[in-house]
Enzyme design. Structure first.
Site, PDB file in Angstrom:
ATOM      1  N   LEU A  46       0.766  -1.113   0.044  1.00  0.00           N
ATOM      2  CA  LEU A  46       0.091  -0.058   0.164  1.00  0.00           C
ATOM      3  C   LEU A  46       0.897   1.323   0.121  1.00  0.00           C
ATOM      4  O   LEU A  46       1.814   1.212   0.836  1.00  0.00           O
ATOM      5  CB  LEU A  46      -0.685  -0.108   1.103  1.00  0.00           C
ATOM      6  CG  LEU A  46      -2.211  -1.008   1.351  1.00  0.00           C
ATOM      7  CD1 LEU A  46      -2.731  -0.680   2.722  1.00  0.00           C
ATOM      8  CD2 LEU A  46      -3.155  -0.523   0.061  1.00  0.00           C
ATOM      9  N   ASP A  47       0.529   2.454  -0.708  1.00  0.00           N
ATOM     10  CA  ASP A  47       1.268   3.302  -0.840  1.00  0.00           C
ATOM     11  C   ASP A  47       1.284   3.967   0.631  1.00  0.00           C
ATOM     12  O   ASP A  47       0.072   3.872   1.261  1.00  0.00           O
ATOM     13  CB  ASP A  47       0.682   4.446  -1.612  1.00  0.00           C
ATOM     14  CG  ASP A  47       0.861   4.018  -3.178  1.00  0.00           C
ATOM     15  OD1 ASP A  47       1.768   3.366  -3.503  1.00  0.00           O
ATOM     16  OD2 ASP A  47       0.073   4.498  -4.063  1.00  0.00           O
TER      17      ASP A  47
END
Length: 301
Positions: A46-47
């Site tokens: 996930l960013d």
């Protein structure tokens, strides 16, 4: 003499509801430290700005990571209409704006083009490798790249809310390798107004749900205590999409040594991939051939 591994031989999954502002790697390192685990990994980055499910695998569960990575995932996200950014999300600089805004009906009519098997170009700021270098490193240096389009399966893409003319909230269920930022960018282009992701949350990933995930506060509070093991979920959850068979006692012993072992099956066909257990414990993943499972992954539990 072989060097002994540091840490506990703990195996299983820890589901984290990741907050914004921290990298996936930092979350994995914190969980590994808190459990005192020998080995850790995660199923799907996930960013830093994104929130939601980050499934952390400990010990032997790391061998099941590919099955979670390949599983369907659900994302809830807000698209900011009217502006394109360098990163296709709110973290980047605005590079173009437009005054046009689509109607609700125009947004709904545009979505079918983004369902099913689609081709998607990753964002310039992504982990895709270009001539051995990460695209985001090249993008930070001002290099403009033509990234190759990649196939993505989009199971569903629906409007959840339209809070105002500048925003639309969407929910997408997709397969491996999807970039939500690319969906927002391409939808904005298709609508003629441009767009980027304002916020993003992974609601679920395979069998793991954000609503049941632990917080980093939970990890800090329970770190290095016996109570932290209550957060550990079974290794076999990573195999939820594979059929299960039961190994005989002799078969389990052979499988643990990396050899084909006899299994008791129900409905498996020759060549099917499955996982075997014995006395309630996972033994191996493999290919079923004529009464035996030929192991491709063996669990040392």
């Amino acid at each position: 003499m072989a060097r002994s591994k540091k840490g506990r031989a703990v195996s299983g999954w820890v589901v984290i509801d990741k907050p914004a502002g921290i990298t996936s790697t930092a979350v994995v390192n914190k969980v590994k430290w808190a459990f005192g685990a020998q080995k850790a990994g995660h199923a799907g980055t996930l960013d830093p700005a994104a929130t939601g499910v980050l499934a952390v695998a400990l010990g032997e569960a790391t061998k099941t990571v590919p099955y979670i990575t390949d599983a369907l995932k659900c994302y809830r996200f807000m698209v900011r209409l009217g502006a394109a950014t360098t990163t296709d999300d709110a973290e980047g600089a605005v590079i173009e704006t437009r005054a046009e805004r689509p109607s609700d009906a125009q947004i709904v009519d545009a979505l079918p083009a983004f369902r099913g098997e689609i081709m998607q170009v990753p964002p310039q700021f992504s982990a895709v490798k270009v001539d051995g270098e990460r695209a985001y490193d090249l993008a930070r240096d001002g290099v403009e790249m033509e990234l190759a389009a990649r196939a993505l399966w989009v199971e569903s893409l629906e409007v959840i809310a339209r809070p105002d003319a500048d925003h639309v909230e969407l929910e997408m269920v997709c397969g491996k390798g999807g970039y939500v930022r690319s969906i927002a960018r391409d939808l904005g282009q298709a609508l003629g107004c441009l767009g980027h992701v304002q916020w993003l949350r992974r609601v679920w990933s395979g069998p793991f749900d954000a609503a049941k995930g632990a917080s980093l506060d939970d990890i800090d509070r329970l770190a290095r205590s016996p109570e932290i093991d209550a957060l550990l979920q079974p290794l076999e959850l990573g195999l939820a999409d594979l059929p299960r068979c039961e190994a005989t006692a002799e078969g389990a012993a052979r499988l643990r040594n990396g050899n084909p072992g006899m299994v008791i099956v129900n409905g498996l066909a020759y060549g099917d991939e499955a996982w075997a257990s014995h006395q309630g414990r996972p033994v191996a993943v493999g290919i079923y051939r004529g009464g035996e499972l030929h192991p491709t992954r063996v669990f040392n539990l």
